[in-house]
Design a protein around this motif. Structure first.
Motif, PDB file in Angstrom:
ATOM      1  N   LEU A 131       0.812  -1.211   0.000  1.00 36.71           N
ATOM      2  CA  LEU A 131       0.000   0.000   0.000  1.00 36.71           C
ATOM      3  C   LEU A 131       0.847   1.264   0.000  1.00 36.71           C
ATOM      4  O   LEU A 131       0.497   2.254  -0.621  1.00 36.71           O
ATOM      5  N   PHE A 132       1.964   1.231   0.713  1.00 36.28           N
ATOM      6  CA  PHE A 132       2.762   2.437   0.867  1.00 36.28           C
ATOM      7  C   PHE A 132       4.122   2.320   0.197  1.00 36.28           C
ATOM      8  O   PHE A 132       5.010   3.102   0.440  1.00 36.28           O
ATOM      9  N   GLY A 133       4.291   1.308  -0.627  1.00 32.11           N
ATOM     10  CA  GLY A 133       5.521   1.181  -1.379  1.00 32.11           C
ATOM     11  C   GLY A 133       6.749   0.910  -0.535  1.00 32.11           C
ATOM     12  O   GLY A 133       7.861   1.199  -0.939  1.00 32.11           O
ATOM     13  N   SER A 134       6.577   0.327   0.657  1.00 37.70           N
ATOM     14  CA  SER A 134       7.736   0.143   1.523  1.00 37.70           C
ATOM     15  C   SER A 134       8.351  -1.245   1.386  1.00 37.70           C
ATOM     16  O   SER A 134       9.400  -1.495   1.930  1.00 37.70           O
ATOM     17  N   ALA A 135       7.694  -2.128   0.671  1.00 38.42           N
ATOM     18  CA  ALA A 135       8.143  -3.513   0.640  1.00 38.42           C
ATOM     19  C   ALA A 135       8.963  -3.783  -0.611  1.00 38.42           C
ATOM     20  O   ALA A 135       8.468  -3.721  -1.717  1.00 38.42           O
ATOM     21  N   ARG A 136      10.215  -4.091  -0.423  1.00 38.36           N
ATOM     22  CA  ARG A 136      11.063  -4.491  -1.535  1.00 38.36           C
ATOM     23  C   ARG A 136      10.871  -5.988  -1.798  1.00 38.36           C
ATOM     24  O   ARG A 136      10.823  -6.435  -2.917  1.00 38.36           O
ATOM     25  N   GLU A 137      10.759  -6.739  -0.747  1.00 34.20           N
ATOM     26  CA  GLU A 137      10.469  -8.167  -0.830  1.00 34.20           C
ATOM     27  C   GLU A 137       9.382  -8.463   0.177  1.00 34.20           C
ATOM     28  O   GLU A 137       9.483  -8.105   1.341  1.00 34.20           O
ATOM     29  N   THR A 138       8.277  -9.071  -0.259  1.00 32.79           N
ATOM     30  CA  THR A 138       7.144  -9.257   0.622  1.00 32.79           C
ATOM     31  C   THR A 138       6.829 -10.729   0.803  1.00 32.79           C
ATOM     32  O   THR A 138       6.963 -11.523  -0.121  1.00 32.79           O
ATOM     33  N   PRO A 139       6.394 -11.115   2.007  1.00 37.81           N
ATOM     34  CA  PRO A 139       6.056 -12.513   2.232  1.00 37.81           C
ATOM     35  C   PRO A 139       4.728 -12.868   1.603  1.00 37.81           C
ATOM     36  O   PRO A 139       3.915 -12.014   1.304  1.00 37.81           O
ATOM     37  N   GLY A 140       4.499 -14.144   1.401  1.00 39.02           N
ATOM     38  CA  GLY A 140       3.228 -14.587   0.871  1.00 39.02           C
ATOM     39  C   GLY A 140       2.156 -14.605   1.934  1.00 39.02           C
ATOM     40  O   GLY A 140       2.398 -14.334   3.098  1.00 39.02           O
ATOM     41  N   GLU A 141       0.931 -14.906   1.504  1.00 38.98           N
ATOM     42  CA  GLU A 141      -0.161 -14.985   2.442  1.00 38.98           C
ATOM     43  C   GLU A 141       0.015 -16.202   3.344  1.00 38.98           C
ATOM     44  O   GLU A 141       0.650 -17.184   2.988  1.00 38.98           O
ATOM     45  N   GLY A 142      -0.592 -16.141   4.528  1.00 40.41           N
ATOM     46  CA  GLY A 142      -0.499 -17.277   5.429  1.00 40.41           C
ATOM     47  C   GLY A 142      -0.968 -16.940   6.820  1.00 40.41           C
ATOM     48  O   GLY A 142      -1.205 -15.781   7.165  1.00 40.41           O
ATOM     49  N   LEU A 143      -1.105 -17.982   7.641  1.00 43.36           N
ATOM     50  CA  LEU A 143      -1.530 -17.828   9.022  1.00 43.36           C
ATOM     51  C   LEU A 143      -0.345 -17.484   9.923  1.00 43.36           C
ATOM     52  O   LEU A 143       0.799 -17.830   9.621  1.00 43.36           O
ATOM     53  N   VAL A 144      -0.640 -16.805  11.025  1.00 40.17           N
ATOM     54  CA  VAL A 144       0.368 -16.447  12.020  1.00 40.17           C
ATOM     55  C   VAL A 144      -0.182 -16.838  13.391  1.00 40.17           C
ATOM     56  O   VAL A 144      -1.302 -16.472  13.745  1.00 40.17           O
ATOM     57  N   LEU A 145       0.613 -17.589  14.139  1.00 37.04           N
ATOM     58  CA  LEU A 145       0.216 -18.005  15.478  1.00 37.04           C
ATOM     59  C   LEU A 145       1.236 -17.472  16.469  1.00 37.04           C
ATOM     60  O   LEU A 145       2.445 -17.654  16.288  1.00 37.04           O
ATOM     61  N   GLY A 146       0.745 -16.783  17.523  1.00 37.92           N
ATOM     62  CA  GLY A 146       1.662 -16.144  18.455  1.00 37.92           C
ATOM     63  C   GLY A 146       1.272 -16.343  19.903  1.00 37.92           C
ATOM     64  O   GLY A 146       0.094 -16.531  20.242  1.00 37.92           O
ATOM     65  N   LEU A 147       2.269 -16.304  20.778  1.00 39.08           N
ATOM     66  CA  LEU A 147       2.084 -16.333  22.224  1.00 39.08           C
ATOM     67  C   LEU A 147       2.765 -15.101  22.794  1.00 39.08           C
ATOM     68  O   LEU A 147       3.940 -14.853  22.513  1.00 39.08           O
ATOM     69  N   ARG A 148       2.037 -14.311  23.627  1.00 39.31           N
ATOM     70  CA  ARG A 148       2.540 -13.032  24.100  1.00 39.31           C
ATOM     71  C   ARG A 148       2.420 -12.949  25.619  1.00 39.31           C
ATOM     72  O   ARG A 148       1.427 -13.382  26.207  1.00 39.31           O
ATOM     73  N   ILE A 149       3.457 -12.390  26.242  1.00 37.10           N
ATOM     74  CA  ILE A 149       3.489 -12.144  27.684  1.00 37.10           C
ATOM     75  C   ILE A 149       3.555 -10.634  27.889  1.00 37.10           C
ATOM     76  O   ILE A 149       4.323  -9.943  27.219  1.00 37.10           O
ATOM     77  N   ASN A 150       2.744 -10.112  28.824  1.00 35.17           N
ATOM     78  CA  ASN A 150       2.720  -8.663  28.986  1.00 35.17           C
ATOM     79  C   ASN A 150       2.577  -8.271  30.451  1.00 35.17           C
ATOM     80  O   ASN A 150       2.262  -9.096  31.311  1.00 35.17           O
ATOM     81  N   ASN A 151       2.807  -6.992  30.693  1.00 28.89           N
ATOM     82  CA  ASN A 151       2.548  -6.399  32.005  1.00 28.89           C
ATOM     83  C   ASN A 151       1.875  -5.046  31.797  1.00 28.89           C
ATOM     84  O   ASN A 151       2.283  -4.254  30.943  1.00 28.89           O
ATOM     85  N   SER A 152       0.817  -4.797  32.601  1.00 29.13           N
ATOM     86  CA  SER A 152       0.061  -3.552  32.486  1.00 29.13           C
ATOM     87  C   SER A 152       0.420  -2.609  33.628  1.00 29.13           C
ATOM     88  O   SER A 152       0.347  -3.002  34.801  1.00 29.13           O
ATOM     89  N   PHE A 153       0.820  -1.410  33.270  1.00 26.86           N
ATOM     90  CA  PHE A 153       1.077  -0.357  34.253  1.00 26.86           C
ATOM     91  C   PHE A 153      -0.149   0.558  34.269  1.00 26.86           C
ATOM     92  O   PHE A 153      -0.417   1.272  33.284  1.00 26.86           O
ATOM     93  N   ILE A 154      -0.916   0.527  35.398  1.00 24.90           N
ATOM     94  CA  ILE A 154      -2.188   1.225  35.485  1.00 24.90           C
ATOM     95  C   ILE A 154      -2.190   2.128  36.714  1.00 24.90           C
ATOM     96  O   ILE A 154      -1.792   1.714  37.810  1.00 24.90           O
ATOM     97  N   SER A 155      -2.649   3.347  36.543  1.00 20.64           N
ATOM     98  CA  SER A 155      -2.721   4.299  37.659  1.00 20.64           C
ATOM     99  C   SER A 155      -3.568   3.726  38.795  1.00 20.64           C
ATOM    100  O   SER A 155      -4.588   3.072  38.560  1.00 20.64           O
ATOM    101  N   ASN A 156      -3.142   3.982  40.020  1.00 18.51           N
ATOM    102  CA  ASN A 156      -3.855   3.588  41.238  1.00 18.51           C
ATOM    103  C   ASN A 156      -3.844   2.081  41.487  1.00 18.51           C
ATOM    104  O   ASN A 156      -4.571   1.600  42.355  1.00 18.51           O
ATOM    105  N   LEU A 157      -3.059   1.334  40.719  1.00 22.17           N
ATOM    106  CA  LEU A 157      -2.949  -0.112  40.921  1.00 22.17           C
ATOM    107  C   LEU A 157      -1.476  -0.484  41.075  1.00 22.17           C
ATOM    108  O   LEU A 157      -0.579   0.312  40.823  1.00 22.17           O
ATOM    109  N   GLU A 158      -1.237  -1.729  41.498  1.00 18.84           N
ATOM    110  CA  GLU A 158       0.131  -2.213  41.650  1.00 18.84           C
ATOM    111  C   GLU A 158       0.875  -2.142  40.317  1.00 18.84           C
ATOM    112  O   GLU A 158       0.273  -2.197  39.238  1.00 18.84           O
ATOM    113  N   ALA A 159       2.203  -2.030  40.399  1.00 19.70           N
ATOM    114  CA  ALA A 159       3.011  -1.940  39.174  1.00 19.70           C
ATOM    115  C   ALA A 159       3.045  -3.253  38.421  1.00 19.70           C
ATOM    116  O   ALA A 159       3.185  -3.276  37.196  1.00 19.70           O
ATOM    117  N   LEU A 160       2.922  -4.384  39.159  1.00 25.75           N
ATOM    118  CA  LEU A 160       2.986  -5.690  38.513  1.00 25.75           C
ATOM    119  C   LEU A 160       1.569  -6.214  38.294  1.00 25.75           C
ATOM    120  O   LEU A 160       0.872  -6.590  39.241  1.00 25.75           O
TER     121      LEU A 160
END
Length: 344
Positions: free
Chosen positions: A177-206
């Motif tokens: 769309l924006f002309g940024s890809a010199r070499e682009t991957p083909g179509e396909g599925l992506v499966l991911g596992l993510r670990i995160n931490n939320s920093f929220i006001s008035n709550l614990e840091a962890l």
């Protein structure tokens, strides 16, 4: 020696050709080109070599995503600078040779090879190279025990080239769309596992959490995804216990930049519903809370399949509406996420 001569040839050709030498091949706007170079041969196979090269060009011309430069087109282009400097490319695969051939012909994909005859036996070896990635994509070879088997032998090699080029040009059906890809991957599925931490006001840091993500690459630069996650929120106020936040459905999209590089930055947005359970939570007064997430990050792609992700995001709805009716957890809302994904 031939590679050195080719480099000199390219330099000589580029001067008179100017910008045109690096422009897209005429008659094929937006399509990558493949150049079929004349086959090298020993004296016994010299008569058959041009016919085999023409057959390979005919097979490759069936690929609608490519513009094919047959051997006579290549010879005419090279001779345009100076006929005396026409040098056969042989099976040159070094980066400087590929660059010289590509600039001289305007082609991204280069097909070179050799046909030899030893008695009644023919040996055909072909090299398909990508001048942009500066590497060989395929090196098919075949033998024919007689002249009558030359045609099936050439068709078998051509079929291997067609299969490889169809795979290599798959992503050209949808342009970046924006002309940024010199070499682009083909179509396909992506499966991911993510670990995160939320920093929220008035709550614990962890406030640890994790989610599973299933995505689909519907465009070279875009991946649509759905996430299912759990986050354990901990209060730092006396008399309030921690509770479990469930986000059963976040649907979003992620846009990637610099697809030609293993390190690819991205940004994205997502929408969903956040459900909360525990002593304090939105069920007490608001019911299910809408989720509006915005994020940016980067992915490092290993072997074209495994991605290592680091992401910084915020839940806009949660930061505005808070976690409960009294506004607990509103204001600052920052999520740090690390993950791993596999691109099928």
């Amino acid at each position: 020696m031939k590679c050195l001569l080719l480099t000199v040839l390219a330099a000589c050709l580029l001067a008179p050709l100017g910008v045109r030498a690096q422009a897209p091949v005429p008659g094929a706007p937006g399509l990558p080109a493949v150049a079929i170079f004349p086959l090298e041969s020993n004296s016994a196979a010299q008569e058959a070599a041009p016919g085999i090269a023409s057959l390979l060009a005919s097979q490759l011309s069936e690929i609608s995503q490519l513009h094919v430069l047959a051997q006579w087109d290549v010879e005419a282009t090279l001779r345009e600078g100076d006929p005396a400097r026409l040098v056969a490319p042989d099976t040159c695969v070094q980066a400087e040779c590929l660059e010289a051939l590509a600039r001289a012909t305007g082609a991204r994909y280069i097909v070179t090879g050799r046909l030899d005859r030893f008695g009644d036996t023919y040996l055909l070896t072909v090299n398909l190279s990508d001048a942009v990635l500066e590497r060989s994509l395929a090196k098919p070879r075949a033998e024919a025990s007689s002249t009558e088997e030359l045609l099936p032998m050439a068709k078998a090699v051509g079929a291997q080239l067609v299969a490889e080029l169809v795979s290599a040009t798959k992503s050209y059906s949808s342009r970046p769309l924006f002309g940024s890809a010199r070499e682009t991957p083909g179509e396909g599925l992506v499966l991911g596992l993510r670990i995160n931490n939320s920093f929220i006001s008035n709550l614990e840091a962890l406030n640890p959490g994790a989610d599973v993500e299933l995505g689909y690459s519907f465009h070279p630069e875009w991946i649509a995804f759905v996430q299912i996650g759990l986050t354990f929120i901990r209060s730092n106020e006396e008399g309030r216990e921690g509770r479990l936040k469930v986000v059963p459905s976040v649907l979003g999209a992620r846009h990637y930049h610099r697809l030609s590089s293993a390190f690819r930055p991205y940004w994205g947005l997502g929408l969903g519903v956040q459900l909360s359970f525990g002593q304090f939570g939105i069920f007490q007064s608001t019911g299910p809370l809408p989720t509006v997430i915005g994020f940016f990050g980067a992915e490092y792609l290993i072997a074209g399949r495994v991605g290592l992700n680091f992401e910084l995001g915020t839940n806009l709805a949660q930061a505005t509406l808070g976690l409960a009716g009294d506004g607990l957890g509103d204001g600052l809302n920052l999520d740090l996420t690390a993950g791993v994904s596999f691109h099928f």
